[in-house]
Motif scaffolding. Sequence first.
Motif, PDB file in Angstrom:
ATOM      1  N   LYS A 168       0.859  -1.348   0.046  1.00 62.63           N
ATOM      2  CA  LYS A 168       0.091   0.086  -0.138  1.00 62.63           C
ATOM      3  C   LYS A 168       0.599   1.208  -0.059  1.00 62.63           C
ATOM      4  O   LYS A 168       0.388   2.302  -0.835  1.00 62.63           O
ATOM      5  CB  LYS A 168      -0.995   0.060   1.234  1.00 62.63           C
ATOM      6  N   GLU A 169       1.748   1.343   0.595  1.00 59.76           N
ATOM      7  CA  GLU A 169       2.770   2.441   1.090  1.00 59.76           C
ATOM      8  C   GLU A 169       3.458   2.719  -0.388  1.00 59.76           C
ATOM      9  O   GLU A 169       3.797   3.834  -0.726  1.00 59.76           O
ATOM     10  CB  GLU A 169       3.761   2.071   2.032  1.00 59.76           C
ATOM     11  N   TRP A 170       3.861   1.694  -1.258  1.00 57.14           N
ATOM     12  CA  TRP A 170       4.629   1.867  -2.412  1.00 57.14           C
ATOM     13  C   TRP A 170       3.632   2.019  -3.841  1.00 57.14           C
ATOM     14  O   TRP A 170       4.245   1.866  -4.755  1.00 57.14           O
ATOM     15  CB  TRP A 170       5.676   0.798  -2.490  1.00 57.14           C
ATOM     16  N   GLU A 171       2.362   1.822  -3.494  1.00 55.07           N
ATOM     17  CA  GLU A 171       1.279   2.123  -4.525  1.00 55.07           C
ATOM     18  C   GLU A 171       1.635   3.209  -5.622  1.00 55.07           C
ATOM     19  O   GLU A 171       1.932   4.180  -4.990  1.00 55.07           O
ATOM     20  CB  GLU A 171       0.056   1.901  -4.292  1.00 55.07           C
ATOM     21  N   GLY A 172       1.792   2.910  -6.788  1.00 54.85           N
ATOM     22  CA  GLY A 172       2.219   4.115  -7.736  1.00 54.85           C
ATOM     23  C   GLY A 172       3.656   4.077  -8.060  1.00 54.85           C
ATOM     24  O   GLY A 172       3.916   4.811  -9.121  1.00 54.85           O
ATOM     25  N   ARG A 173       4.362   3.476  -7.102  1.00 57.28           N
ATOM     26  CA  ARG A 173       5.857   3.448  -7.677  1.00 57.28           C
ATOM     27  C   ARG A 173       6.473   2.089  -7.919  1.00 57.28           C
ATOM     28  O   ARG A 173       7.113   1.828  -8.755  1.00 57.28           O
ATOM     29  CB  ARG A 173       6.516   3.885  -6.306  1.00 57.28           C
ATOM     30  N   LEU A 174       5.953   1.125  -7.284  1.00 53.81           N
ATOM     31  CA  LEU A 174       6.261  -0.126  -7.390  1.00 53.81           C
ATOM     32  C   LEU A 174       5.149  -1.371  -7.262  1.00 53.81           C
ATOM     33  O   LEU A 174       4.014  -1.036  -6.471  1.00 53.81           O
ATOM     34  CB  LEU A 174       7.344  -0.874  -6.201  1.00 53.81           C
ATOM     35  N   ILE A 175       4.875  -2.256  -8.290  1.00 58.32           N
ATOM     36  CA  ILE A 175       3.936  -3.011  -8.251  1.00 58.32           C
ATOM     37  C   ILE A 175       4.647  -4.351  -7.582  1.00 58.32           C
ATOM     38  O   ILE A 175       5.737  -4.877  -7.884  1.00 58.32           O
ATOM     39  CB  ILE A 175       3.508  -3.571  -9.761  1.00 58.32           C
ATOM     40  N   LEU A 176       4.039  -4.730  -6.435  1.00 57.50           N
ATOM     41  CA  LEU A 176       4.204  -5.907  -5.654  1.00 57.50           C
ATOM     42  C   LEU A 176       3.507  -7.306  -5.630  1.00 57.50           C
ATOM     43  O   LEU A 176       2.078  -6.980  -5.328  1.00 57.50           O
ATOM     44  CB  LEU A 176       4.702  -5.434  -4.098  1.00 57.50           C
ATOM     45  N   GLN A 177       3.982  -8.411  -5.779  1.00 58.24           N
ATOM     46  CA  GLN A 177       3.157  -9.335  -5.701  1.00 58.24           C
ATOM     47  C   GLN A 177       3.908 -10.552  -4.798  1.00 58.24           C
ATOM     48  O   GLN A 177       5.034 -10.613  -4.724  1.00 58.24           O
ATOM     49  CB  GLN A 177       3.130 -10.215  -7.160  1.00 58.24           C
ATOM     50  N   PRO A 178       2.956 -11.022  -3.971  1.00 59.27           N
ATOM     51  CA  PRO A 178       3.418 -12.130  -2.924  1.00 59.27           C
ATOM     52  C   PRO A 178       3.387 -13.510  -3.565  1.00 59.27           C
ATOM     53  O   PRO A 178       2.169 -14.068  -4.040  1.00 59.27           O
ATOM     54  CB  PRO A 178       2.684 -11.814  -1.721  1.00 59.27           C
ATOM     55  N   VAL A 179       4.174 -14.450  -2.969  1.00 57.15           N
ATOM     56  CA  VAL A 179       4.009 -15.802  -3.154  1.00 57.15           C
ATOM     57  C   VAL A 179       4.635 -16.464  -1.892  1.00 57.15           C
ATOM     58  O   VAL A 179       5.464 -16.161  -1.396  1.00 57.15           O
ATOM     59  CB  VAL A 179       5.242 -16.271  -4.332  1.00 57.15           C
ATOM     60  N   SER A 180       3.624 -17.319  -1.629  1.00 57.88           N
ATOM     61  CA  SER A 180       3.984 -18.289  -0.358  1.00 57.88           C
ATOM     62  C   SER A 180       5.236 -19.029  -0.556  1.00 57.88           C
ATOM     63  O   SER A 180       5.355 -19.825  -1.599  1.00 57.88           O
ATOM     64  CB  SER A 180       2.532 -19.128   0.026  1.00 57.88           C
ATOM     65  N   LEU A 181       5.929 -19.189   0.520  1.00 57.71           N
ATOM     66  CA  LEU A 181       7.347 -20.244   0.317  1.00 57.71           C
ATOM     67  C   LEU A 181       7.227 -21.156   1.521  1.00 57.71           C
ATOM     68  O   LEU A 181       7.299 -20.889   2.778  1.00 57.71           O
ATOM     69  CB  LEU A 181       8.633 -19.509   0.289  1.00 57.71           C
ATOM     70  N   VAL A 182       6.838 -22.344   1.338  1.00 58.97           N
ATOM     71  CA  VAL A 182       6.994 -23.666   2.190  1.00 58.97           C
ATOM     72  C   VAL A 182       7.487 -24.723   1.491  1.00 58.97           C
ATOM     73  O   VAL A 182       7.474 -24.632   0.152  1.00 58.97           O
ATOM     74  CB  VAL A 182       5.586 -23.747   2.750  1.00 58.97           C
ATOM     75  N   THR A 183       7.729 -25.831   2.163  1.00 54.83           N
ATOM     76  CA  THR A 183       8.087 -27.080   1.451  1.00 54.83           C
ATOM     77  C   THR A 183       6.824 -27.721   0.928  1.00 54.83           C
ATOM     78  O   THR A 183       5.793 -27.252   1.529  1.00 54.83           O
ATOM     79  CB  THR A 183       8.897 -27.915   2.252  1.00 54.83           C
ATOM     80  N   GLY A 184       6.946 -28.311   0.158  1.00 59.83           N
ATOM     81  CA  GLY A 184       5.970 -29.127  -0.574  1.00 59.83           C
ATOM     82  C   GLY A 184       5.037 -29.858   0.258  1.00 59.83           C
ATOM     83  O   GLY A 184       3.638 -30.071   0.151  1.00 59.83           O
ATOM     84  N   ASP A 185       5.538 -30.687   1.308  1.00 56.87           N
ATOM     85  CA  ASP A 185       4.700 -31.468   2.288  1.00 56.87           C
ATOM     86  C   ASP A 185       4.143 -30.612   2.945  1.00 56.87           C
ATOM     87  O   ASP A 185       3.006 -31.212   3.555  1.00 56.87           O
ATOM     88  CB  ASP A 185       5.782 -32.281   2.996  1.00 56.87           C
ATOM     89  N   TYR A 186       4.287 -29.260   3.170  1.00 61.14           N
ATOM     90  CA  TYR A 186       3.402 -28.230   4.235  1.00 61.14           C
ATOM     91  C   TYR A 186       1.840 -28.326   3.597  1.00 61.14           C
ATOM     92  O   TYR A 186       0.959 -28.518   4.377  1.00 61.14           O
ATOM     93  CB  TYR A 186       3.949 -27.112   4.231  1.00 61.14           C
TER      94      TYR A 186
END
Length: 446
Positions: A168-186
């Motif tokens: 939200k703070e960087w809206e208009g300057r940087l487009i940010l996308q999140p990806v979850s990171l866990v091991t496959g068995d999770y």
Amino acid sequence: MNNQKFSVISDTSNYWLKNAHVPVCLIETDSEISSQTREGLSLVNIEIREGVITQIVHSSADLPSTGDIPTVDLKGGMVWPCFVDMHTHLDKGHIWERSPNSDGSFNGALDAGARDAGKYWNAEDIYRRMEFGLKCSYAHGTKAIRTHLDCFGEEVNISLEVFQTLQKEWEGRLILQPVSLVTGDYYLTQAGEKLADKIADVGGILGAVPFMSSDVDNELDKLFSLAKERQLNLDLHTDENGDPNSRVLHKVAEKAISHQFSGEIICGHCCSLAVQTPEKVTETLELVKEASISIVSLPMCNLYLQNRQDNYTPRWRGVTLLHELKKQGISVAIASDNCRDPFFGFGDHDVLEVFNMSVRIAHLDIPYGDWPNAVTKTPADLIGLPNIGRIRVGLPADLILFKGRNFSELLSRSQHDRVVLRNGGVIDTTLPDYCELDSLFQKQSL
């Protein structure tokens, strides 16, 4: 580059950039851009009006009557669209000094990272380090970033909350996308299913690190089912090792086909592909193509970690088969990965450095061809941003202006004096001082 000459456009919304060398692969125009150099560059003039690119013409063409419209002569300096960094780990960044990787190995990185997270990670710590990384990326000319976020247990609540605040703070300057990171068995656990729900709620991408194991088929079946049920795209770490028997990429492709998965699938690293037999490589590439999987390579981090042994000179560069993948018609992107953490002790969130190192590591020159797309247009398309990472009439003038007039100059001398335009305006490219993190680390050492 001397920003002083850009003072002529500081008070105007309409101006021309003259004599700009642009990789033709990055220009999208209805009119033919001719007279390319042997490196695939074209010398063009670009009109910018109200922050938007309004004309792109070859420099040999007569400019329309400009009247009092200011012009800036770049004297052959290269112009690129802003970068897209599609695989990062912002939540891990800048912890090297407090949690170095003692032996430089992949397992050493895992251990050091886990110890650091268990001891130091809280909302303030993650926020401050991620913010520092975003400041660097923005100043260097990046416009969009996809970051993997550690999401085990309660980490997910802290990481996603911090991410959403920064988004939200960087809206208009940087487009940010999140990806979850866990091991496959999770994802075989109830916590994994709840994580998938959270990722869907925040509009993120489902990510994992599946390893070769007796249960990898079950893990991937569950992962694809969760993604299909929630209409999520997948972004996976696969085969980040030098074991020729590690064929997770092959299995992901098989599962994508059997599940008839229609979402986007990105597989990162794929290092072991480079040490497999030609027969296995061919078999895997054909499946990857059929499954419409795209690949993102992380050359700097893989060069650093892969094939590291005591008193041993590495015999391979750690990267995947970039040329072979591309020849097969598979989309290939390049990204920065980790920055100043146990997985890669260096870096500054500068995608030009990523491209520069990748050219050297993977021989992306002679010819350069359309490899500049790998850090601009291709990743933009892969992460669903078709209107960035390219230069086209009608798009915002989000550009990077370099003093280097060709690839040899661009990649031989640090382009620290680059000028970054956002919506046609010159931004402040002052990098954050490392001292900004001192108070955070000093507080933690008490």
